[in-house]
Design a protein around this motif. Structure first.
Motif, short mmCIF file in Angstrom:
data_model
loop_
_atom_site.label_atom_id
_atom_site.label_comp_id
_atom_site.label_asym_id
_atom_site.label_seq_id
_atom_site.Cartn_x
_atom_site.Cartn_y
_atom_site.Cartn_z
N ILE A 433 0.84 -1.20 0.00
CA ILE A 433 0.00 0.00 0.00
C ILE A 433 0.88 1.25 0.00
O ILE A 433 0.59 2.23 -0.71
N GLU A 434 1.96 1.22 0.77
CA GLU A 434 2.89 2.35 0.83
C GLU A 434 3.53 2.62 -0.53
O GLU A 434 3.71 3.77 -0.93
N VAL A 448 2.09 2.97 6.62
CA VAL A 448 0.72 2.51 6.83
C VAL A 448 0.71 1.50 7.98
O VAL A 448 1.53 0.57 8.01
N VAL A 449 -0.21 1.67 8.90
CA VAL A 449 -0.35 0.74 10.03
C VAL A 449 -1.80 0.33 10.16
O VAL A 449 -2.71 1.04 9.71
N GLY A 450 -2.03 -0.83 10.77
CA GLY A 450 -3.39 -1.27 11.06
C GLY A 450 -3.84 -0.73 12.40
O GLY A 450 -3.08 -0.73 13.37
N VAL A 451 -5.07 -0.24 12.44
CA VAL A 451 -5.64 0.28 13.69
C VAL A 451 -6.97 -0.44 13.93
O VAL A 451 -7.64 -0.87 12.99
N PRO A 452 -7.37 -0.58 15.21
CA PRO A 452 -8.59 -1.33 15.52
C PRO A 452 -9.84 -0.69 14.91
O PRO A 452 -9.95 0.53 14.81
N ASP A 453 -10.77 -1.56 14.49
CA ASP A 453 -12.05 -1.10 13.96
C ASP A 453 -13.12 -2.08 14.42
O ASP A 453 -12.96 -3.29 14.28
N GLU A 454 -14.22 -1.57 14.94
CA GLU A 454 -15.24 -2.42 15.53
C GLU A 454 -15.86 -3.38 14.52
O GLU A 454 -16.09 -4.56 14.82
N LYS A 461 -4.36 2.95 8.44
CA LYS A 461 -4.15 4.38 8.64
C LYS A 461 -2.84 4.75 7.96
O LYS A 461 -1.81 4.13 8.21
N ALA A 462 -2.91 5.75 7.10
CA ALA A 462 -1.71 6.22 6.40
C ALA A 462 -1.15 7.43 7.14
O ALA A 462 -1.85 8.43 7.33
N CYS A 463 0.10 7.33 7.56
CA CYS A 463 0.81 8.44 8.20
C CYS A 463 1.72 9.05 7.13
O CYS A 463 2.64 8.37 6.65
N VAL A 490 -7.46 0.26 0.74
CA VAL A 490 -7.53 1.72 0.92
C VAL A 490 -7.54 2.07 2.41
O VAL A 490 -8.40 1.61 3.15
N PRO A 491 -6.58 2.89 2.88
CA PRO A 491 -6.62 3.31 4.29
C PRO A 491 -7.92 4.05 4.60
O PRO A 491 -8.42 4.81 3.77
N ARG A 492 -8.47 3.78 5.77
CA ARG A 492 -9.70 4.48 6.16
C ARG A 492 -9.39 5.83 6.82
O ARG A 492 -10.26 6.67 6.96
N TYR A 493 -8.13 5.98 7.23
CA TYR A 493 -7.71 7.25 7.85
C TYR A 493 -6.38 7.67 7.25
O TYR A 493 -5.60 6.83 6.78
#
Length: 521
Positions: A433-434, A448-454, A461-463, A490-493
Motif C-alpha cells: 500500500i505504501e 501505513v499501520v493497522g488500527v482497531p475497527d469495531e 491508517k496512512a501516516c 484503501v486506508p480508512r484514515y
C-alpha cells in the motif's frame, strides 16, 4: 482414493450424478451430471484454444457458476489456475498476469461500475493471448457463449486423455499473496496436497451431501475456492455462489435456498447480526460455520450460536502458503476454546512456536508460529530467495505470526512479526500500500499501520509526510487511493505529519505510530 482434482471430481460426479451440484443467484440449477458436461465442454474449448498442460490460466471475476465451470475445466486439461482479486485495478491485475505468465484470462465484463477489459487495456501483459468475458460482454469482447462454441473444434476424448495425464505432483494453482517487499508473490501448490487439506477440513466440518453451502467468500481466496466450492463439490454438496456481500440479500437467500453451511470472516456475522431484517428471517436451516482471519470476541461466538442458530461454530487458522489451513477447532470443543484459540494442527501437520534462534518454546510461552507438513507450499513462483527466507532447511514454514500453544496443542495467535493487518478478512500488506501511495506527487514519505475497527477488526491508517510546499487533505488522499488500489487496501484514515518516528538507522518505528493511533482513539 484419487490424488488429482480431475479424478476426485469425476468420482464425485459418479456418486452424486442426479443431485443438485450448483445453484446460481438467478435460480439456475445444475445437477452433478450437467455440471460435468459443462466442465468437459469448457475444457474442450480450452484445448481448441491451444491451452497446454502446465499453462497458466487466470480468472478475474466475481463468484458465479461460470467461475466454477472455468476452474474445473482448467484443472481438467492440466492447466494451472491463477485466481485474481476482483477488487484489483488494471495495473495490479496486469502485474500478476505478467508475473504468472498467464496466457488466457476469464474476467468479468462490467462489475462494480468497472469494465474489466478496459481497466486492463492500457496495462496489457505481454504473455496474454486470450480474454474471455464472463457475464455481460460489451462490443468487442469475447463472451462466454462464444468461448463455449469453440468446443466443437475439439473432442471429449482429448479432454479425458489430458485429465488422465495430470499427476498428483503437478501444479494445481498459483495464488498471489503480497509480501513485505510490497510486490505480490505467487504461492505454488499441487493437486495432492490441496486434496488432502480439503478432506481434512471437510471431515472436521462434518460436511454431508445433504448440506447446502452458500459461498459469499470470494473465489479468488482459499476460503471461497479450496475449502469453498471445490470442497463442497468433492463431497456431494449443493454449492450456491454469491457474488457481492449484502447482509439483507444473504438473509433472504438463507431462507429461500435453505442454506445449512455458511463460513466467513467475523465481519460477515457481525453484519448479519446487525441487519434490521434478521429478526423476521427464517434461519432454521443453518447448521455449521467456521470463522477466523481476525480476533474474535467470545460474545460473538455465543451470538452466532444463539441468534443465528448455528449448531456447529468453529474457528481456524491458515495461510495461502499452507493451502489455506493449518489448525482447526473441533465440534466438541467448548465455547471458550473456540472463541479464544484457532484450534490444533490438522492431521499430519506439525505446529510449533519458536524463539529468535528457531528453538521451540514451552507450552504457554510466546513465539513465532512455524508449520511443517504436506500442506506447506512448493515455494514462491520464480523466487527461490523468498522461498528460502520463508521455509527453513528443516522444512518449517515461518509464518511471521506470533502465538502461544497450550498444553493440548491449541494455538492462540497474539501478534504478528510482520506488519500485515487484516481488514474484514482480507490480508493487507503495508509495504504494498505504501508503494502505491508513494507515487502520489504530493507524498514525500508514508507509513501505513493497522488500527482497531469495531466492524472490520482492523483498518489502515496512512501516516504521511508531504513534499515541501505540497497540500493534500485526508479525504483527497483516500479518494486517490480508491482510484489506484483494491478497496480493501484503501486506508480508512490518513494523518499528515511533519515527520515519522524512526530509530537511529532510519527505520520507521511503526509500533509508535500504532500506539499514537490507539491513544488518539
Amino acid at each position: 482414493m484419487s490424488h488429482t482434482l480431475p479424478q476426485a471430481f469425476a468420482e464425485s460426479v459418479q456418486k452424486h450424478a442426479s443431485r443438485t451440484a450448483v445453484v446460481g443467484e438467478d435460480g439456475t440449477e445444475l445437477s452433478y451430471a450437467e455440471l460435468d458436461q459443462l466442465r468437459i465442454y469448457a475444457a474442450r474449448a480450452l484445448v481448441a484454444m491451444g491451452v497446454q498442460h502446465g499453462e497458466r490460466v487466470a480468472i478475474w471475476a466475481p463468484n458465479s457458476v461460470e467461475w466454477i465451470v472455468a476452474g474445473l475445466a482448467i484443472q481438467a486439461v492440466g492447466g494451472v489456475l491463477v485466481p485474481l482479486n476482483t477488487r484489483m485495478k488494471g495495473a495490479e491485475a496486469a502485474y500478476i498476469l505478467q508475473k504468472s505468465g498467464a496466457t488466457t484470462l476469464f474476467c468479468a465484463g462490467r462489475f462494480l461500475g468497472q469494465h474489466y477489459p478496459t481497466m486492463l487495456a492500457e496495462h496489457w501483459p505481454s504473455s496474454l493471448k486470450h480474454v474471455v468475458v464472463i457475464g455481460d460482454p460489451e462490443s468487442g469482447d469475447t463472451g462466454w457463449r462464444e468461448f463455449m462454441a469453440k468446443a466443437d473444434q475439439a473432442h471429449t476424448e482429448d479432454v479425458l486423455k489430458r485429465a488422465a495425464a495430470v499427476q498428483p505432483s503437478d501444479r494445481l494453482d498459483i495464488m498471489f499473496t503480497s509480501g513485505t517487499t510490497g510486490r505480490p508473490k505467487g504461492v505454488v501448490t499441487n493437486h495432492a496436497q490441496n486434496l488432502d487439506v480439503i478432506r481434512s477440513w471437510s471431515a472436521v466440518m462434518g460436511l454431508v451431501p445433504e448440506d447446502r453451502y452458500l459461498i459469499a467468500n470470494p473465489f479468488f481466496h482459499t476460503f471461497g475456492y479450496k475449502v469453498g466450492w471445490l470442497g463442497g463439490l468433492l463431497h456431494g454438496l449443493t454449492v450456491l455462489p454469491h457474488a457481492v456481500f449484502d447482509a439483507g440479500a444473504i438473509l433472504q437467500r438463507i431462507a429461500r435456498d435453505r442454506i445449512s453451511v455458511l463460513p466467513g470472516p467475523p465481519t460477515l456475522f457481525i453484519s448479519l447480526l446487525n441487519d434490521p431484517t434478521r429478526a423476521g428471517a427464517d434461519l432454521s436451516s443453518l447448521r455449521a460455520t467456521i470463522t477466523g482471519a481476525a480476533a474474535i470476541a467470545p460474545s460473538l461466538i455465543e451470538r452466532i450460536r444463539a441468534e443465528l442458530g448455528f449448531q456447529v461454530v468453529l474457528t481456524a487458522y491458515g495461510l495461502t502458503e499452507t493451502c489455506g489451513v493449518v489448525s482447526m477447532c473441533e465440534a466438541g470443543d467448548d465455547a471458550e476454546t473456540i472463541a479464544l484459540t484457532s484450534g490444533k494442527a490438522i492431521p499430519r501437520v506439525e505446529l510449533r512456536c519458536v524463539d529468535a534462534d528457531n528453538r521451540p518454546v514451552a507450552a504457554g510461552e510466546s513465539g513465532e508460529i512455524v508449520v511443517r507438513g504436506y500442506n506447506v507450499m512448493q515455494g514462491y513462483l520464480d523466487d527461490p530467495k523468498a522461498t528460502a527466507e520463508t521455509i527453513d532447511a528443516d522444512g518449517w514454514l515461518h509464518t511471521g505470526d506470533v502465538g502461544v500453544l497450550d498444553g493440548r496443542g491449541y494455538l492462540r495467535i497474539t501478534d504478528r512479526l510482520k506488519d500485515m493487518y487484516i481488514a474484514g478478512g482480507f490480508n493487507c500488506y503495508p509495504a504494498e500500500i505504501e508503494r502505491i501511495i508513494a507515487a502520489h506527487p504530493a507524498v514525500a514519505q508514508v507509513a501505513v499501520v493497522g488500527v482497531p475497527d469495531e466492524r472490520l477488526g482492523e483498518v489502515g491508517k496512512a501516516c504521511v509526510v508531504l513534499r515541501p510546499g505540497a497540500a493534500l487533505g485526508e479525504k483527497e488522499l483516500i479518494a486517490w487511493c480508491r482510484d489506484n488500489m483494491a478497496n480493501y487496501k484503501v486506508p480508512r484514515y490518513a494523518e499528515m505529519m511533519a515527520s515519522l518516528p524512526t530509530n537511529p538507522s532510519g527505520k520507521v518505528l511503526k509500533f509508535q505510530l500504532r500506539d499514537m493511533a490507539k491513544g488518539a482513539g
